[in-house]
Design a protein around this motif. Sequence first.
Motif, PDB file in Angstrom:
ATOM      1  N   GLY A  20     -10.549  -2.139   1.223  1.00  0.00           N
ATOM      2  CA  GLY A  20     -10.434  -3.382   0.921  1.00  0.00           C
ATOM      3  C   GLY A  20     -11.579  -4.007   0.225  1.00  0.00           C
ATOM      4  N   SER A  21     -12.404  -3.255  -0.269  1.00  0.00           N
ATOM      5  CA  SER A  21     -13.634  -3.627  -1.106  1.00  0.00           C
ATOM      6  C   SER A  21     -13.089  -4.360  -2.458  1.00  0.00           C
ATOM      7  CB  SER A  21     -14.824  -2.491  -1.411  1.00  0.00           C
ATOM      8  OG  SER A  21     -14.091  -1.689  -2.313  1.00  0.00           O
ATOM      9  N   LEU A  22     -13.604  -5.167  -3.065  1.00  0.00           N
ATOM     10  CA  LEU A  22     -13.341  -5.748  -4.201  1.00  0.00           C
ATOM     11  C   LEU A  22     -13.334  -4.671  -5.366  1.00  0.00           C
ATOM     12  CD1 LEU A  22     -15.524  -8.665  -4.513  1.00  0.00           C
ATOM     13  CD2 LEU A  22     -13.158  -8.538  -4.008  1.00  0.00           C
ATOM     14  N   LYS A  23     -14.073  -3.552  -5.219  1.00  0.00           N
ATOM     15  CA  LYS A  23     -13.923  -2.482  -6.299  1.00  0.00           C
ATOM     16  C   LYS A  23     -12.530  -1.753  -6.251  1.00  0.00           C
ATOM     17  CE  LYS A  23     -16.309  -1.815  -9.292  1.00  0.00           C
ATOM     18  NZ  LYS A  23     -16.500  -2.214 -10.412  1.00  0.00           N
ATOM     19  N   ALA A  24     -12.067  -1.648  -4.857  1.00  0.00           N
ATOM     20  CA  ALA A  24     -10.868  -0.892  -4.628  1.00  0.00           C
ATOM     21  C   ALA A  24      -9.841  -1.672  -5.051  1.00  0.00           C
ATOM     22  CB  ALA A  24     -10.660  -0.593  -3.156  1.00  0.00           C
ATOM     23  N   LEU A  25      -9.856  -2.924  -4.917  1.00  0.00           N
ATOM     24  CA  LEU A  25      -8.780  -3.988  -4.922  1.00  0.00           C
ATOM     25  C   LEU A  25      -8.614  -4.141  -6.707  1.00  0.00           C
ATOM     26  CD1 LEU A  25      -9.424  -6.831  -2.627  1.00  0.00           C
ATOM     27  CD2 LEU A  25      -7.646  -4.892  -2.608  1.00  0.00           C
ATOM     28  N   ASP A  26     -10.006  -3.946  -7.217  1.00  0.00           N
ATOM     29  CA  ASP A  26      -9.963  -4.164  -8.944  1.00  0.00           C
ATOM     30  C   ASP A  26      -9.187  -2.994  -9.351  1.00  0.00           C
ATOM     31  OD1 ASP A  26     -11.225  -6.763  -8.934  1.00  0.00           O
ATOM     32  OD2 ASP A  26     -13.229  -5.712  -9.368  1.00  0.00           O
ATOM     33  N   ARG A  29      -5.733  -2.765  -9.144  1.00  0.00           N
ATOM     34  CA  ARG A  29      -5.067  -3.618 -10.224  1.00  0.00           C
ATOM     35  C   ARG A  29      -5.022  -3.355 -11.728  1.00  0.00           C
ATOM     36  NH1 ARG A  29      -7.549  -7.144 -13.244  1.00  0.00           N
ATOM     37  NH2 ARG A  29      -9.408  -7.101 -12.349  1.00  0.00           N
ATOM     38  N   ASP A  30      -6.100  -2.988 -12.145  1.00  0.00           N
ATOM     39  CA  ASP A  30      -6.349  -2.456 -13.412  1.00  0.00           C
ATOM     40  C   ASP A  30      -7.267  -1.109 -13.194  1.00  0.00           C
ATOM     41  OD1 ASP A  30      -7.316  -1.683 -15.906  1.00  0.00           O
ATOM     42  OD2 ASP A  30      -8.048  -3.744 -16.428  1.00  0.00           O
ATOM     43  N   PRO A  31      -6.722   0.291 -13.665  1.00  0.00           N
ATOM     44  CA  PRO A  31      -7.431   1.357 -13.226  1.00  0.00           C
ATOM     45  C   PRO A  31      -8.449   1.744 -14.326  1.00  0.00           C
ATOM     46  CG  PRO A  31      -5.121   1.817 -14.352  1.00  0.00           C
ATOM     47  CD  PRO A  31      -5.463   0.267 -14.016  1.00  0.00           C
ATOM     48  N   VAL A  57      -7.331   7.156 -10.560  1.00  0.00           N
ATOM     49  CA  VAL A  57      -5.787   7.204  -9.994  1.00  0.00           C
ATOM     50  C   VAL A  57      -6.283   7.197  -8.306  1.00  0.00           C
ATOM     51  CG1 VAL A  57      -3.746   8.945  -9.617  1.00  0.00           C
ATOM     52  CG2 VAL A  57      -5.177   8.605 -11.961  1.00  0.00           C
ATOM     53  N   GLU A  58      -5.361   6.398  -7.776  1.00  0.00           N
ATOM     54  CA  GLU A  58      -5.630   6.491  -6.131  1.00  0.00           C
ATOM     55  C   GLU A  58      -5.051   7.529  -5.447  1.00  0.00           C
ATOM     56  OE1 GLU A  58      -5.895   3.130  -2.302  1.00  0.00           O
ATOM     57  OE2 GLU A  58      -4.900   2.763  -4.300  1.00  0.00           O
ATOM     58  N   VAL A  59      -5.706   8.164  -4.635  1.00  0.00           N
ATOM     59  CA  VAL A  59      -5.250   9.462  -3.732  1.00  0.00           C
ATOM     60  C   VAL A  59      -4.716   8.481  -2.438  1.00  0.00           C
ATOM     61  CG1 VAL A  59      -5.677  11.204  -2.520  1.00  0.00           C
ATOM     62  CG2 VAL A  59      -6.787  11.008  -4.821  1.00  0.00           C
ATOM     63  N   THR A  60      -3.266   8.332  -2.429  1.00  0.00           N
ATOM     64  CA  THR A  60      -2.718   7.485  -1.413  1.00  0.00           C
ATOM     65  C   THR A  60      -2.282   8.411  -0.046  1.00  0.00           C
ATOM     66  OG1 THR A  60      -0.487   7.635  -2.491  1.00  0.00           O
ATOM     67  CG2 THR A  60      -2.039   5.793  -2.737  1.00  0.00           C
ATOM     68  N   ASP A  61      -2.179   9.779  -0.208  1.00  0.00           N
ATOM     69  CA  ASP A  61      -1.790  10.702   0.766  1.00  0.00           C
ATOM     70  C   ASP A  61      -2.997  10.878   1.764  1.00  0.00           C
ATOM     71  OD1 ASP A  61      -1.964  13.701   1.973  1.00  0.00           O
ATOM     72  OD2 ASP A  61       0.178  13.360   1.473  1.00  0.00           O
TER      73      ASP A  61
END
Length: 115
Positions: A20-26, A29-31, A57-61
């Motif tokens: 939930g950090s701003l960096k993660a949200l950013d 939105r824009d990788p 590239v987010e790791v979602t697993d």
Amino acid sequence: MTGLEVIFRDGELWLGMMPGSLKALDLRRDPRFAVHANPGADDSMDGGDVKLAGRAVEVTDEAEVARFGEAIGHPEAFCLFRAAVGEVVRTSVEGDRLVIRSWRPGGPLVTRDRD
């Protein structure tokens, strides 16, 4: 500005941050990312500055994130991104010259200097 943790593991660059950090949200939105650091010891400019840039590239697993957290000894929840590095630049002062070395995947190391 929000912090992130840069980790070199298994031959790859990883970016970790609080959920939930701003960096993660950013990054969702824009990788695109850029990390800038001075590797010099004792707050000196020895070694110059280094910039790494690319796409995250987010790791979602959840199981993969949990294994990664366990391997690095990080028991709390966090967001994890694999960094696809697109450019590395090292800028240093050598004698009376500014020396810029850059590299992109698949290309040679390029050195430029300025008096």
